[in-house]
Write a protein that holds these residues in place. Structure first.
Motif, PDB file in Angstrom:
ATOM      1  N   ASP A   1       0.819  -1.218   0.000  1.00  0.00           N
ATOM      2  CA  ASP A   1       0.000   0.000   0.000  1.00  0.00           C
ATOM      3  C   ASP A   1       0.853   1.269   0.000  1.00  0.00           C
ATOM      4  OD1 ASP A   1       0.950  -0.032   2.595  1.00  0.00           O
ATOM      5  OD2 ASP A   1      -1.028   0.039   3.550  1.00  0.00           O
ATOM      6  N   HIS A   2       2.143   1.133  -0.360  1.00  0.00           N
ATOM      7  CA  HIS A   2       3.090   2.236  -0.524  1.00  0.00           C
ATOM      8  C   HIS A   2       3.483   2.922   0.778  1.00  0.00           C
ATOM      9  CE1 HIS A   2       3.336   2.350  -4.976  1.00  0.00           C
ATOM     10  NE2 HIS A   2       2.316   1.562  -4.791  1.00  0.00           N
ATOM     11  N   ASN A   3       3.382   2.180   1.882  1.00  0.00           N
ATOM     12  CA  ASN A   3       3.926   2.669   3.145  1.00  0.00           C
ATOM     13  C   ASN A   3       5.267   1.994   3.369  1.00  0.00           C
ATOM     14  OD1 ASN A   3       1.889   4.487   4.218  1.00  0.00           O
ATOM     15  ND2 ASN A   3       0.576   2.672   4.254  1.00  0.00           N
ATOM     16  N   MET A   4       6.105   2.665   4.150  1.00  0.00           N
ATOM     17  CA  MET A   4       7.455   2.166   4.369  1.00  0.00           C
ATOM     18  C   MET A   4       7.905   2.513   5.782  1.00  0.00           C
ATOM     19  SD  MET A   4      10.646   3.442   2.103  1.00  0.00           S
ATOM     20  CE  MET A   4      11.956   2.337   1.758  1.00  0.00           C
ATOM     21  N   ASN A   5       8.565   1.554   6.438  1.00  0.00           N
ATOM     22  CA  ASN A   5       9.169   1.780   7.748  1.00  0.00           C
ATOM     23  C   ASN A   5      10.649   1.443   7.641  1.00  0.00           C
ATOM     24  OD1 ASN A   5       6.679   2.370   9.082  1.00  0.00           O
ATOM     25  ND2 ASN A   5       6.231   0.194   9.017  1.00  0.00           N
ATOM     26  N   PHE A   6      11.475   2.261   8.274  1.00  0.00           N
ATOM     27  CA  PHE A   6      12.915   2.105   8.197  1.00  0.00           C
ATOM     28  C   PHE A   6      13.459   2.219   9.616  1.00  0.00           C
ATOM     29  CE2 PHE A   6      17.239   3.604   7.392  1.00  0.00           C
ATOM     30  CZ  PHE A   6      17.631   2.801   6.336  1.00  0.00           C
ATOM     31  N   ALA A   7      13.981   1.110  10.171  1.00  0.00           N
ATOM     32  CA  ALA A   7      14.481   1.090  11.544  1.00  0.00           C
ATOM     33  C   ALA A   7      15.972   0.811  11.563  1.00  0.00           C
ATOM     34  CB  ALA A   7      13.744   0.039  12.357  1.00  0.00           C
ATOM     35  N   GLN A   8      16.668   1.494  12.467  1.00  0.00           N
ATOM     36  CA  GLN A   8      18.095   1.246  12.672  1.00  0.00           C
ATOM     37  C   GLN A   8      18.331   0.921  14.139  1.00  0.00           C
ATOM     38  OE1 GLN A   8      20.999   3.913  10.635  1.00  0.00           O
ATOM     39  NE2 GLN A   8      19.176   5.165  10.287  1.00  0.00           N
ATOM     40  N   LYS A   9      19.115  -0.131  14.373  1.00  0.00           N
ATOM     41  CA  LYS A   9      19.542  -0.511  15.719  1.00  0.00           C
ATOM     42  C   LYS A   9      21.057  -0.586  15.718  1.00  0.00           C
ATOM     43  CE  LYS A   9      15.442  -3.208  16.896  1.00  0.00           C
ATOM     44  NZ  LYS A   9      15.032  -2.674  18.181  1.00  0.00           N
ATOM     45  N   TYR A  10      21.653  -0.203  16.851  1.00  0.00           N
ATOM     46  CA  TYR A  10      23.099  -0.303  16.996  1.00  0.00           C
ATOM     47  C   TYR A  10      23.403  -1.556  17.809  1.00  0.00           C
ATOM     48  CZ  TYR A  10      23.846   4.554  15.457  1.00  0.00           C
ATOM     49  OH  TYR A  10      23.916   5.719  14.740  1.00  0.00           O
ATOM     50  N   ALA A  11      24.248  -2.410  17.269  1.00  0.00           N
ATOM     51  CA  ALA A  11      24.677  -3.614  17.980  1.00  0.00           C
ATOM     52  C   ALA A  11      26.111  -3.420  18.436  1.00  0.00           C
ATOM     53  CB  ALA A  11      24.572  -4.831  17.062  1.00  0.00           C
ATOM     54  N   GLY A  12      26.388  -3.818  19.676  1.00  0.00           N
ATOM     55  CA  GLY A  12      27.746  -3.750  20.192  1.00  0.00           C
ATOM     56  C   GLY A  12      28.111  -2.446  20.866  1.00  0.00           C
ATOM     57  N   VAL A  13      27.137  -1.593  21.202  1.00  0.00           N
ATOM     58  CA  VAL A  13      27.463  -0.327  21.862  1.00  0.00           C
ATOM     59  C   VAL A  13      27.340  -0.407  23.381  1.00  0.00           C
ATOM     60  CG1 VAL A  13      26.904   1.131  19.884  1.00  0.00           C
ATOM     61  CG2 VAL A  13      25.133   0.621  21.567  1.00  0.00           C
ATOM     62  N   VAL A  14      26.690  -1.459  23.882  1.00  0.00           N
ATOM     63  CA  VAL A  14      26.547  -1.612  25.329  1.00  0.00           C
ATOM     64  C   VAL A  14      27.779  -2.345  25.852  1.00  0.00           C
ATOM     65  CG1 VAL A  14      25.150  -2.586  27.187  1.00  0.00           C
ATOM     66  CG2 VAL A  14      24.027  -1.655  25.150  1.00  0.00           C
ATOM     67  N   PRO A  15      28.558  -1.703  26.723  1.00  0.00           N
ATOM     68  CA  PRO A  15      29.770  -2.346  27.249  1.00  0.00           C
ATOM     69  C   PRO A  15      29.449  -3.696  27.902  1.00  0.00           C
ATOM     70  CG  PRO A  15      29.718  -0.037  27.879  1.00  0.00           C
ATOM     71  CD  PRO A  15      28.372  -0.365  27.278  1.00  0.00           C
ATOM     72  N   GLY A  16      30.234  -4.697  27.563  1.00  0.00           N
ATOM     73  CA  GLY A  16      30.058  -6.027  28.141  1.00  0.00           C
ATOM     74  C   GLY A  16      28.950  -6.849  27.509  1.00  0.00           C
ATOM     75  N   LYS A  17      28.210  -6.261  26.550  1.00  0.00           N
ATOM     76  CA  LYS A  17      27.107  -6.982  25.892  1.00  0.00           C
ATOM     77  C   LYS A  17      27.220  -6.817  24.378  1.00  0.00           C
ATOM     78  CE  LYS A  17      23.879  -6.363  29.709  1.00  0.00           C
ATOM     79  NZ  LYS A  17      22.560  -5.862  30.103  1.00  0.00           N
TER      80      LYS A  17
ATOM     81  N   GLY B   1       7.039   6.359   6.397  1.00  0.00           N
ATOM     82  CA  GLY B   1       6.716   7.242   5.289  1.00  0.00           C
ATOM     83  C   GLY B   1       6.082   6.509   4.138  1.00  0.00           C
ATOM     84  N   THR B   2       6.255   7.059   2.962  1.00  0.00           N
ATOM     85  CA  THR B   2       5.662   6.497   1.753  1.00  0.00           C
ATOM     86  C   THR B   2       6.766   6.237   0.734  1.00  0.00           C
ATOM     87  OG1 THR B   2       5.283   8.695   0.823  1.00  0.00           O
ATOM     88  CG2 THR B   2       3.483   7.730   2.134  1.00  0.00           C
TER      89      THR B   2
ATOM     90  N   SER C   1      11.607   7.549  -1.508  1.00  0.00           N
ATOM     91  CA  SER C   1      10.964   7.484  -0.194  1.00  0.00           C
ATOM     92  C   SER C   1      10.744   8.899   0.324  1.00  0.00           C
ATOM     93  CB  SER C   1      11.831   6.692   0.791  1.00  0.00           C
ATOM     94  OG  SER C   1      13.005   7.408   1.102  1.00  0.00           O
ATOM     95  N   GLN C   2       9.682   9.040   1.096  1.00  0.00           N
ATOM     96  CA  GLN C   2       9.329  10.325   1.693  1.00  0.00           C
ATOM     97  C   GLN C   2       9.020  10.061   3.166  1.00  0.00           C
ATOM     98  OE1 GLN C   2       9.195  13.289  -0.073  1.00  0.00           O
ATOM     99  NE2 GLN C   2       8.713  14.409   1.778  1.00  0.00           N
ATOM    100  N   LYS C   3       9.826  10.620   4.089  1.00  0.00           N
ATOM    101  CA  LYS C   3       9.592  10.445   5.520  1.00  0.00           C
ATOM    102  C   LYS C   3       8.362  11.251   5.933  1.00  0.00           C
ATOM    103  CE  LYS C   3      14.546  10.302   6.520  1.00  0.00           C
ATOM    104  NZ  LYS C   3      15.632  10.986   7.248  1.00  0.00           N
TER     105      LYS C   3
ATOM    106  N   SER D   1      13.382  13.281   1.820  1.00  0.00           N
ATOM    107  CA  SER D   1      13.106  12.472   0.630  1.00  0.00           C
ATOM    108  C   SER D   1      14.429  11.941   0.072  1.00  0.00           C
ATOM    109  CB  SER D   1      12.398  13.313  -0.425  1.00  0.00           C
ATOM    110  OG  SER D   1      12.122  12.543  -1.567  1.00  0.00           O
ATOM    111  N   ASN D   2      14.413  10.678  -0.380  1.00  0.00           N
ATOM    112  CA  ASN D   2      15.603  10.081  -0.982  1.00  0.00           C
ATOM    113  C   ASN D   2      15.220   9.296  -2.224  1.00  0.00           C
ATOM    114  OD1 ASN D   2      18.048  10.642   0.432  1.00  0.00           O
ATOM    115  ND2 ASN D   2      17.249   9.462   2.161  1.00  0.00           N
ATOM    116  N   ASP D   3      16.140   9.240  -3.170  1.00  0.00           N
ATOM    117  CA  ASP D   3      16.001   8.403  -4.363  1.00  0.00           C
ATOM    118  C   ASP D   3      17.065   7.320  -4.306  1.00  0.00           C
ATOM    119  OD1 ASP D   3      13.923   9.912  -5.429  1.00  0.00           O
ATOM    120  OD2 ASP D   3      15.283  11.222  -6.541  1.00  0.00           O
TER     121      ASP D   3
END
Length: 157
Positions: free
Chosen positions: A67-83, A95-96, A106-108, A131-133
């Motif tokens: 339906d032309h919706n978009m979700n973009f998630a970022q997670k950081y791995a390895g930033v927690v000391p000892g974990k 966005g769309t 894409s349009q946020k 917006s990005n192409d």
């Protein structure tokens, strides 16, 4: 007589070698194959990649819906000391999207960002560019995404 037979064998060998070369290169003689047309159905799905950064890894999840919706998630791995296997939220943007000639635009619309030390997502103004192409190439469940000079390879779930 021996000279004539050697000459005939040399010509025959040369002929076989040339025929083999021409057959092996037959596909190139017609020019490169044209790129497959990317359809909206090719783009939809949940796509993942990991991008190494200095001292940690950025895990990216991109959900592209029909339906032309978009979700973009970022997670950081390895930033927690000892974990080193832990992952903390960095961003979640919604966005769309649209597709035209292999370019996904894409349009946020709504954005949430987190920052240290607690990495809790909070509603925020979307960070530019809004917006990005992206130039796309898709083969099976692998999508190569080019943004400017950066290239990312995603795998579909």
């Amino acid at each position: 007589m021996a000279y004539s037979r050697t000459r005939r064998i040399s010509r025959l060998s040369l002929g076989i070698a040339l025929a083999g070369l021409l057959l092996a290169c037959g596909k190139d003689a017609t020019g490169p194959e044209s790129a497959a047309v990317i359809t909206e159905a090719d783009v939809t799905g949940t796509w993942r990649t990991s991008v190494p950064a200095a001292g940690f890894t950025v895990k990216v999840i991109m959900e592209v819906t029909a339906d032309h919706n978009m979700n973009f998630a970022q997670k950081y791995a390895g930033v927690v000391p000892g974990k080193p296997d832990s992952a903390v939220d960095k961003s979640y943007e919604s966005g769309t999207w649209s597709l035209n000639a292999g370019i996904l635009t894409s349009q946020k619309v709504a954005c949430r960002y987190a920052s240290p030390p607690n990495f809790q997502l909070k509603d925020s103004t979307c960070i530019a560019p809004v917006s990005n192409d992206y130039s796309l190439a898709i083969k099976g469940n692998t999508m190569t995404v080019v943004l400017g000079t950066a290239t990312f390879v995603f795998t579909r779930d």
